[in-house]
Design a protein around this motif. Structure first.
Motif, PDB file in Angstrom:
ATOM      1  N   CYS A   1       0.808  -1.220   0.000  1.00 44.21           N
ATOM      2  CA  CYS A   1       0.000   0.000   0.000  1.00 44.21           C
ATOM      3  C   CYS A   1       0.842   1.271   0.000  1.00 44.21           C
ATOM      4  O   CYS A   1       1.929   1.310   0.597  1.00 44.21           O
ATOM      5  CB  CYS A   1      -0.925  -0.001   1.221  1.00 44.21           C
TER       6      CYS A   1
ATOM      7  N   GLU B   1      -9.149   1.836  -5.786  1.00 44.83           N
ATOM      8  CA  GLU B   1      -9.432   0.457  -5.389  1.00 44.83           C
ATOM      9  C   GLU B   1      -9.669   0.407  -3.882  1.00 44.83           C
ATOM     10  O   GLU B   1      -8.874   0.937  -3.105  1.00 44.83           O
ATOM     11  CB  GLU B   1      -8.258  -0.457  -5.746  1.00 44.83           C
ATOM     12  N   VAL B   2     -10.769  -0.226  -3.485  1.00 48.75           N
ATOM     13  CA  VAL B   2     -11.148  -0.314  -2.074  1.00 48.75           C
ATOM     14  C   VAL B   2     -11.320  -1.780  -1.699  1.00 48.75           C
ATOM     15  O   VAL B   2     -11.936  -2.544  -2.443  1.00 48.75           O
ATOM     16  CB  VAL B   2     -12.474   0.448  -1.811  1.00 48.75           C
TER      17      VAL B   2
ATOM     18  N   SER C   1     -17.914  -0.093   4.006  1.00 50.16           N
ATOM     19  CA  SER C   1     -16.767   0.744   4.374  1.00 50.16           C
ATOM     20  C   SER C   1     -15.485  -0.055   4.150  1.00 50.16           C
ATOM     21  O   SER C   1     -15.420  -1.247   4.461  1.00 50.16           O
ATOM     22  CB  SER C   1     -16.871   1.144   5.854  1.00 50.16           C
ATOM     23  N   GLY C   2     -14.505   0.623   3.575  1.00 49.72           N
ATOM     24  CA  GLY C   2     -13.194   0.002   3.366  1.00 49.72           C
ATOM     25  C   GLY C   2     -12.161   1.101   3.234  1.00 49.72           C
ATOM     26  O   GLY C   2     -12.461   2.274   3.468  1.00 49.72           O
ATOM     27  N   ARG C   3     -10.942   0.718   2.885  1.00 50.83           N
ATOM     28  CA  ARG C   3      -9.887   1.737   2.731  1.00 50.83           C
ATOM     29  C   ARG C   3      -9.232   1.605   1.360  1.00 50.83           C
ATOM     30  O   ARG C   3      -9.168   0.516   0.790  1.00 50.83           O
ATOM     31  CB  ARG C   3      -8.823   1.560   3.818  1.00 50.83           C
ATOM     32  N   ASN C   4      -8.750   2.739   0.874  1.00 44.56           N
ATOM     33  CA  ASN C   4      -7.958   2.687  -0.351  1.00 44.56           C
ATOM     34  C   ASN C   4      -6.493   2.420   0.021  1.00 44.56           C
ATOM     35  O   ASN C   4      -6.155   2.256   1.205  1.00 44.56           O
ATOM     36  CB  ASN C   4      -8.138   3.968  -1.178  1.00 44.56           C
TER      37      ASN C   4
ATOM     38  N   VAL D   1     -13.251   4.757   2.733  1.00 42.98           N
ATOM     39  CA  VAL D   1     -14.152   4.998   1.601  1.00 42.98           C
ATOM     40  C   VAL D   1     -15.489   4.309   1.901  1.00 42.98           C
ATOM     41  O   VAL D   1     -15.507   3.147   2.313  1.00 42.98           O
ATOM     42  CB  VAL D   1     -13.571   4.413   0.292  1.00 42.98           C
TER      43      VAL D   1
ATOM     44  N   THR E   1     -13.187  11.007   5.275  1.00 40.14           N
ATOM     45  CA  THR E   1     -13.853   9.926   4.542  1.00 40.14           C
ATOM     46  C   THR E   1     -14.107  10.303   3.096  1.00 40.14           C
ATOM     47  O   THR E   1     -14.463  11.448   2.792  1.00 40.14           O
ATOM     48  CB  THR E   1     -15.204   9.585   5.220  1.00 40.14           C
TER      49      THR E   1
END
Length: 481
Positions: A293, A421-422, A436-439, A445, A469
């Motif tokens: 990441c 991309e999440v 809910s997720g993260r990039n 996101v 967010t």
């Protein structure tokens, strides 16, 4: 202070799959940083083999353990209140045994056991394998204590039980202890000297997690960049290693490459970094592998060279800027976060302005910001007077928080109109209709659920944002599924 403390997770009670043959009940609660939560998984794994199933019902527990933190005063006060609660329940269930694990255990062992008599068992962070013996001691009516700090223990041979996990992301511990004697930090005294885990055992754990369906891991250590495996032993003894050991040693950049290549579809993160130990080869490996990441947590603590010296931070403001410049050049768009302490002993208004100007230079995505509070057992407590008035600390902290809010908004706005991309981690807290997720940059996101599920990698077009967010709409699966 360098250990990130997620306030939302404090006091989580851990739950694992029940074994029919286990008859005893374990209630285990964790406070502090990710390392403590990871340690609780190791403890649960050890005790599962000793006949314990976890429970969330305190009243039915045979053994109650609280995994503690000595980093912040608030955590210490909370744990003391919890111990009082445990002891109230103990009056109803006299067979229940209470134990303290972790950093606070090491520091307050005699207070807990002898003076206040509020626990039966005290176990330091390097002594978890001794838990079965210590529990036997307690059951035979004796207080039990083991807070010896190890020169070798890494728990590389224990496969942690994944507790209360989302089944998507997991921590993988790669180092224990710390050799950096930052004057505000108690970690070297509670977790001992730095030693690294065998890379082979790390790869095996990562492969096992991938086989179980996990999509993301975070390599975890007090200071991951100083990872160094040369066959075992403490990092400080590397100078005495043989020529063969030195030639075949594995550093953090090499470990990162090994992990990235072992599981190309798995997202890799790491925490925590130290500016003095982060090298260009780590940034080069990050830039080369798509599954690592684009995010670095890089604690700076202060923007003033004078205060950095008082903190015994082994980097200067200029060196930190050079590192930031290299990160931005080699990984454009990389997310960067920080830890900052305001009101450290002798801090002047000029020192504070240096911190604000450093923040303006970097423009962090987000940060963990604290007013200095003296921690017992640290070098600062022994040698420096806590001389900055509380109201000055509060005002300076507010100025830092306000500036960070401004920068966070700027950093999230850069994603507007982009597709990112999440990895879906969970349902959004605010709406059951959203995921809910993260990039890659570690920004949260949220987007409509549609037909996607937890664990999917999804491309999301960003239409709106707050300072923390990103809000968007899914446009399809990414090619990482």
């Amino acid at each position: 202070m360098e250990k990130i403390i997620d306030e939302k997770k404090q006091g989580n009670t851990l739950v694992m799959e029940q074994k029919a043959e286990n008859s005893r009940k374990l209630f285990i609660e964790s406070y502090g940083c990710a390392m403590n939560f990871s340690d609780s998984e190791i403890v649960a794994s050890i005790l599962s083999k000793e006949g314990f199933n976890t429970t969330q019902n305190l009243e039915e527990a045979d053994l109650v353990l609280v995994n503690t933190c000595s980093i912040r005063e608030k955590a210490e006060q909370t744990v003391r209140k919890r111990l009082q609660k445990y002891n109230a329940v103990k009056k109803i269930n006299p067979g229940m045994k209470v134990g303290v694990l972790g950093c606070m255990a090491e520091r307050l062992k005699s207070k807990f056991l002898e003076e206040e008599k509020i626990v039966d068992l005290v176990v330091g962070p390097d002594a978890y394998k001794d838990l079965p013996n210590l529990i036997n001691e307690v059951e035979e009516g004796r207080d039990a204590i083991n807070v010896i700090l190890s020169k070798e223990e890494t728990y590389g041979d224990i496969s942690p039980v994944r507790l209360q996990t989302n089944g998507v992301s997991a921590f993988v511990s790669i180092t224990r202890g710390c050799d950096n004697m930052c004057t505000f930090c108690v970690v070297p005294f509670t977790r001992g000297r730095e030693r690294s885990r065998d890379p082979q055992s790390i790869i095996e754990e990562v492969n096992d997690l991938a086989a179980k369906g996990y999509k993301e891991i975070t390599l975890l250590g007090q200071n991951v960049d100083s990872y160094l495996w040369y066959g075992g032993g403490m990092k400080k003894d590397f100078k005495n290693a043989t020529d063969i050991q030195k030639a075949t040693a594995t550093n953090f950049a090499q470990l990162l490459r090994l992990v990235a290549e072992a599981q190309p579809k798995m997202r890799i993160r790491f925490s925590t970094s130290n500016p003095q130990d982060m090298t260009l080869d780590v940034i080069e490996v990050m830039a080369k592998y798509r599954n690592i990441c684009d995010y670095i947590h890089l604690p700076v603590q202060s923007g003033s060279d004078r205060i950095l010296k008082k903190m015994n931070r082994l980097h200067t403001r200029e060196e930190y800027f050079n590192l930031i410049d290299n990160i931005k050049k080699m990984i454009p768009g990389c997310g960067i976060s920080h830890d900052l302490i305001t009101g450290f002993p002798t801090e002047t208004e000029e020192d504070h302005q240096d911190t604000l100007s450093l923040m303006e230079y970097v423009q962090y995505d987000f940060g963990y910001m604290f007013a200095y509070s003296e921690r017992p057992g640290t070098l600062a407590e022994r040698k420096l007077e806590d001389d900055v008035p509380e109201e000055v600390k509060k005002r300076r902290l507010q100025e830092i928080v306000d500036l960070q809010q401004k920068h966070s908004k700027l950093r999230t706005q850069r994603f507007l109109g982009q597709t990112v991309e999440v990895l879906i981690e969970k349902e959004s807290k605010k709406s059951s209709a959203h995921w809910s997720g993260r990039n890659s940059q570690n920004t949260v996101v949220v987007f409509d659920k549609e037909n996607y599920k937890v664990g999917d990698f999804v491309n999301v077009k960003i239409n709106d944002c707050t300072s923390a967010t990103l809000i968007g709409e899914a446009v399809g699966y990414s090619d990482n599924n």
